[in-house]
Write a protein that holds these residues in place. Structure first.
Motif, PDB file in Angstrom:
ATOM      1  N   GLN A 109      26.612  26.247  10.279  1.00 20.64           N
ATOM      2  CA  GLN A 109      26.750  26.250   8.818  1.00 20.64           C
ATOM      3  C   GLN A 109      27.197  24.896   8.267  1.00 20.64           C
ATOM      4  OE1 GLN A 109      28.121  28.976  10.687  1.00 20.64           O
ATOM      5  NE2 GLN A 109      26.198  30.066  10.227  1.00 20.64           N
ATOM      6  N   GLY A 110      27.263  23.884   9.097  1.00 20.17           N
ATOM      7  CA  GLY A 110      27.665  22.558   8.639  1.00 20.17           C
ATOM      8  C   GLY A 110      29.147  22.450   8.321  1.00 20.17           C
ATOM      9  N   PHE A 111      29.977  23.314   8.910  1.00 19.95           N
ATOM     10  CA  PHE A 111      31.404  23.338   8.589  1.00 19.95           C
ATOM     11  C   PHE A 111      32.132  22.097   9.107  1.00 19.95           C
ATOM     12  CE2 PHE A 111      35.778  24.579   9.782  1.00 19.95           C
ATOM     13  CZ  PHE A 111      36.270  24.883   8.522  1.00 19.95           C
ATOM     14  N   THR A 112      31.793  21.630  10.295  1.00 18.67           N
ATOM     15  CA  THR A 112      32.543  20.514  10.901  1.00 18.67           C
ATOM     16  C   THR A 112      31.898  19.150  10.663  1.00 18.67           C
ATOM     17  OG1 THR A 112      31.414  20.763  13.030  1.00 18.67           O
ATOM     18  CG2 THR A 112      33.437  22.040  12.697  1.00 18.67           C
ATOM     19  N   THR A 113      30.600  19.101  10.382  1.00 24.58           N
ATOM     20  CA  THR A 113      29.916  17.817  10.189  1.00 24.58           C
ATOM     21  C   THR A 113      29.435  17.604   8.761  1.00 24.58           C
ATOM     22  OG1 THR A 113      27.726  18.688  10.765  1.00 24.58           O
ATOM     23  CG2 THR A 113      29.115  17.877  12.578  1.00 24.58           C
ATOM     24  N   GLY A 114      29.443  18.662   7.946  1.00 24.80           N
ATOM     25  CA  GLY A 114      28.945  18.552   6.579  1.00 24.80           C
ATOM     26  C   GLY A 114      27.454  18.781   6.452  1.00 24.80           C
ATOM     27  N   THR A 115      26.759  19.027   7.574  1.00 28.15           N
ATOM     28  CA  THR A 115      25.316  19.241   7.575  1.00 28.15           C
ATOM     29  C   THR A 115      24.970  20.304   8.606  1.00 28.15           C
ATOM     30  OG1 THR A 115      24.912  16.919   6.984  1.00 28.15           O
ATOM     31  CG2 THR A 115      23.059  18.154   7.893  1.00 28.15           C
ATOM     32  N   VAL A 116      24.080  21.216   8.247  1.00 28.76           N
ATOM     33  CA  VAL A 116      23.591  22.183   9.226  1.00 28.76           C
ATOM     34  C   VAL A 116      22.718  21.422  10.228  1.00 28.76           C
ATOM     35  CG1 VAL A 116      22.184  24.242   9.589  1.00 28.76           C
ATOM     36  CG2 VAL A 116      23.634  24.064   7.545  1.00 28.76           C
ATOM     37  N   GLN A 117      23.154  21.398  11.483  1.00 31.30           N
ATOM     38  CA  GLN A 117      22.424  20.587  12.460  1.00 31.30           C
ATOM     39  C   GLN A 117      22.824  20.960  13.879  1.00 31.30           C
ATOM     40  OE1 GLN A 117      23.680  16.418  12.853  1.00 31.30           O
ATOM     41  NE2 GLN A 117      25.482  16.881  11.584  1.00 31.30           N
ATOM     42  N   THR A 118      21.996  20.501  14.813  1.00 31.41           N
ATOM     43  CA  THR A 118      22.315  20.562  16.236  1.00 31.41           C
ATOM     44  C   THR A 118      22.300  19.131  16.770  1.00 31.41           C
ATOM     45  OG1 THR A 118      21.336  22.758  16.495  1.00 31.41           O
ATOM     46  CG2 THR A 118      21.629  21.440  18.483  1.00 31.41           C
ATOM     47  N   LEU A 119      23.392  18.752  17.413  1.00 40.70           N
ATOM     48  CA  LEU A 119      23.567  17.403  17.941  1.00 40.70           C
ATOM     49  C   LEU A 119      23.489  17.411  19.469  1.00 40.70           C
ATOM     50  CD1 LEU A 119      26.607  16.398  15.719  1.00 40.70           C
ATOM     51  CD2 LEU A 119      24.420  15.182  15.711  1.00 40.70           C
ATOM     52  N   ARG A 120      23.023  16.312  20.009  1.00 36.44           N
ATOM     53  CA  ARG A 120      23.033  16.096  21.455  1.00 36.44           C
ATOM     54  C   ARG A 120      23.468  14.665  21.716  1.00 36.44           C
ATOM     55  NH1 ARG A 120      17.186  16.618  22.704  1.00 36.44           N
ATOM     56  NH2 ARG A 120      17.012  16.190  20.467  1.00 36.44           N
ATOM     57  N   GLU A 121      24.034  14.428  22.866  1.00 37.89           N
ATOM     58  CA  GLU A 121      24.367  13.045  23.260  1.00 37.89           C
ATOM     59  C   GLU A 121      24.369  12.917  24.768  1.00 37.89           C
ATOM     60  OE1 GLU A 121      27.162  11.478  24.772  1.00 37.89           O
ATOM     61  OE2 GLU A 121      28.705  13.015  24.756  1.00 37.89           O
ATOM     62  N   VAL A 122      24.042  11.697  25.220  1.00 40.29           N
ATOM     63  CA  VAL A 122      24.111  11.367  26.635  1.00 40.29           C
ATOM     64  C   VAL A 122      24.811  10.023  26.759  1.00 40.29           C
ATOM     65  CG1 VAL A 122      21.789  10.348  26.579  1.00 40.29           C
ATOM     66  CG2 VAL A 122      22.809  11.011  28.765  1.00 40.29           C
ATOM     67  N   THR A 123      25.736   9.939  27.692  1.00 44.39           N
ATOM     68  CA  THR A 123      26.563   8.744  27.859  1.00 44.39           C
ATOM     69  C   THR A 123      26.633   8.367  29.337  1.00 44.39           C
ATOM     70  OG1 THR A 123      27.946   9.322  25.954  1.00 44.39           O
ATOM     71  CG2 THR A 123      28.875   7.769  27.529  1.00 44.39           C
ATOM     72  N   GLY A 124      26.583   7.088  29.596  1.00 43.44           N
ATOM     73  CA  GLY A 124      26.804   6.574  30.951  1.00 43.44           C
ATOM     74  C   GLY A 124      27.891   5.512  30.915  1.00 43.44           C
ATOM     75  N   THR A 125      28.943   5.682  31.707  1.00 42.41           N
ATOM     76  CA  THR A 125      30.086   4.767  31.700  1.00 42.41           C
ATOM     77  C   THR A 125      30.287   4.177  33.089  1.00 42.41           C
ATOM     78  OG1 THR A 125      31.148   6.151  30.011  1.00 42.41           O
ATOM     79  CG2 THR A 125      32.529   4.511  31.127  1.00 42.41           C
ATOM     80  N   PHE A 126      30.287   2.865  33.161  1.00 41.71           N
ATOM     81  CA  PHE A 126      30.569   2.163  34.419  1.00 41.71           C
ATOM     82  C   PHE A 126      31.975   1.584  34.326  1.00 41.71           C
ATOM     83  CE2 PHE A 126      30.505  -1.783  36.984  1.00 41.71           C
ATOM     84  CZ  PHE A 126      30.268  -1.221  38.229  1.00 41.71           C
ATOM     85  N   GLU A 127      32.797   1.885  35.323  1.00 41.80           N
ATOM     86  CA  GLU A 127      34.215   1.499  35.294  1.00 41.80           C
ATOM     87  C   GLU A 127      34.563   0.578  36.456  1.00 41.80           C
ATOM     88  OE1 GLU A 127      37.458   4.484  34.600  1.00 41.80           O
ATOM     89  OE2 GLU A 127      37.988   3.958  36.660  1.00 41.80           O
ATOM     90  N   VAL A 128      35.313  -0.468  36.143  1.00 41.60           N
ATOM     91  CA  VAL A 128      35.891  -1.358  37.152  1.00 41.60           C
ATOM     92  C   VAL A 128      37.405  -1.318  36.965  1.00 41.60           C
ATOM     93  CG1 VAL A 128      36.020  -3.702  38.034  1.00 41.60           C
ATOM     94  CG2 VAL A 128      33.856  -2.842  37.118  1.00 41.60           C
ATOM     95  N   LYS A 129      38.122  -1.042  38.044  1.00 41.12           N
ATOM     96  CA  LYS A 129      39.580  -0.918  37.979  1.00 41.12           C
ATOM     97  C   LYS A 129      40.207  -1.788  39.074  1.00 41.12           C
ATOM     98  CE  LYS A 129      43.205   2.619  37.679  1.00 41.12           C
ATOM     99  NZ  LYS A 129      43.512   4.066  37.801  1.00 41.12           N
ATOM    100  N   PRO A 130      40.371  -3.086  38.818  1.00 41.53           N
ATOM    101  CA  PRO A 130      40.900  -3.977  39.858  1.00 41.53           C
ATOM    102  C   PRO A 130      42.355  -3.718  40.207  1.00 41.53           C
ATOM    103  CG  PRO A 130      40.633  -5.144  37.775  1.00 41.53           C
ATOM    104  CD  PRO A 130      40.006  -3.811  37.593  1.00 41.53           C
ATOM    105  N   THR A 131      43.144  -3.179  39.259  1.00 39.78           N
ATOM    106  CA  THR A 131      44.535  -2.818  39.526  1.00 39.78           C
ATOM    107  C   THR A 131      44.815  -1.473  38.877  1.00 39.78           C
ATOM    108  OG1 THR A 131      45.547  -3.765  37.534  1.00 39.78           O
ATOM    109  CG2 THR A 131      45.128  -5.269  39.376  1.00 39.78           C
TER     110      THR A 131
END
Length: 392
Positions: free
Chosen positions: A325-347
């Motif tokens: 019903q667009g309650f949280t985004t203000g628009t009736v919609q379906t969202l999708r997302e894809v994310t890729g994260t590369f991490e370097v942790k030297p310490t």
């Protein structure tokens, strides 16, 4: 005659010697032994007791965080990117947040505790943006502030009173504790950030922890109506590799409205397949009533963390979110997302993350340069995080 004279001289000499002053006498012999020359040994001082300051800081943790990033969007929005949290500005280097905190967890030998976490930066402003307008401005910089007491009931029943971050969701405000740098849509849209009230936590079994909360509501230290919001959590860890957490929260959240109660169910499951692979899934379902119309939203996010060694990791995330019903985004919609994260942790204190992300909608909703709207936005970014913690 001579004999008498000798006798008189001897008597006079003897009398003169006897009448000589004492100061003219030879001094008494001086004792030269080491035992006589050394002063008497002083008694050993009593053992020092711990100072009040040392006693206070025993078990107290002091820490800090600095989080900076750069983001570039294909949509090149002039303001904040649509439906993103914290990494919202195009082509800008920004300090997202800086934090300092001090905390002491209650224990059986010291039952009182506390936590104060102070935060500044754009991320802090976003987190506090939903606080009612009558709230003091200083609350914006107090991410958490509560006192704790561990009651001697069973294995220990802990009470926390004050402001604390929400128990919902698979992700948290501090990016160092997440697998990805950018926050999911579930974190940004489906759940609250924080609460103010009281919570009680108890562990009846080594594998089970339960928690209950009574709070003012979603994202408000200052109450916006005359009712309270109630929450419950059950965390179950059947094995060292598997963790299941179920949250539920209900209460009226609209300003001045005590009748329409919001519902939120939040489920998270985490599985450590082996030291190099972990999996996680998070599902949220929420509902409310607005102007007599029932509305709902839901979404699911799937995560993986591939870590060949302690210095390097790769974390993909896939997400689907429906705002019927667009309650949280203000628009009736379906969202999708894809994310890729590369991490370097030297310490242990330093994390460097590089990220690629694409957001999609079935409606043109993503802001772009010139004021247009698009169905897709893609971003590339970099995050740098430094943190420290010291426990007395």
């Amino acid at each position: 005659m001579r004999t008498a004279m000798r006798t008189l001289v001897v008597v006079c000499l003897a009398g003169g010697l006897a009448a000589a002053p004492v100061s003219a006498q030879s001094p008494p012999p001086v004792e030269t032994s080491a035992a006589a020359a050394a002063p008497a040994a002083a008694p050993p001082p009593p053992p020092e007791s711990p100072s009040d300051v040392a006693a206070f800081f025993k078990g107290t943790e002091i820490g800090g965080l600095l989080d900076a990033h750069f983001s570039w969007y294909t949509t090149k929005p002039e303001g904040d990117a649509s439906f993103r949290n914290f990494d919202t500005r195009h082509n800008q280097f920004r300090v997202s947040m800086a934090q300092l905190w001090i905390a002491k967890a209650p224990a059986a030998d010291s039952r009182a505790g506390f936590k104060v976490k102070l935060s500044v930066g754009p991320a802090t402003t976003i987190v506090q943006s939903l606080e009612p307008g009558s709230s003091p401005a200083v609350l914006q910089n107090i991410e958490e502030g509560f006192v704790s007491y561990l009651a001697p009931i069973g294995k220990g029943l802990q009470f926390d009173v004050g402001k604390f971050v929400t128990q919902h969701g698979a992700e948290v405000i501090e990016s160092k504790d997440n697998w990805n740098y950018s926050r999911s849509m579930l974190f940004a849209l489906a759940i609250p950030y924080y609460h103010s009230g009281v919570r009680a936590t108890y562990s009846p079994h080594a594998k089970v922890t339960v928690m209950g909360t009574i709070v003012n509501g979603w994202n408000n230290v200052v109450e916006n109506n005359g009712a309270k919001t109630f929450g419950a959590q059950v965390a179950y860890k059947p094995t060292a590799a598997l963790s299941l957490v179920q949250n539920y929260m209900t209460g009226p959240e609209q300003s001045g409205n005590n009748e329409n109660w919001r519902q939120l169910s939040d489920t998270t499951a985490t599985l450590t397949v082996n030291p190099k692979l972990s999996l996680m899934v998070n599902y949220d379902y929420g509902a409310d009533v607005v102007d007599g119309v029932r509305t709902h939203w839901q979404g699911v996010a799937g995560y993986a963390r591939i870590q060949p060694n302690k210095w390097v990791a790769f974390s993909p995330r896939f997400e689907w979110y429906d705002d019927a019903q667009g309650f949280t985004t203000g628009t009736v919609q379906t969202l999708r997302e894809v994310t890729g994260t590369f991490e370097v942790k030297p310490t242990d204190s330093f994390i460097w993350r590089f990220e690629y992300r694409t957001d999609l909608s079935d409606t043109a909703v993503f802001k772009s340069s010139g004021g247009g709207l698009k169905k897709k936005q893609t971003s590339v970014g970099m995050g740098v995080i430094y943190s420290f913690a010291y426990k007395g």
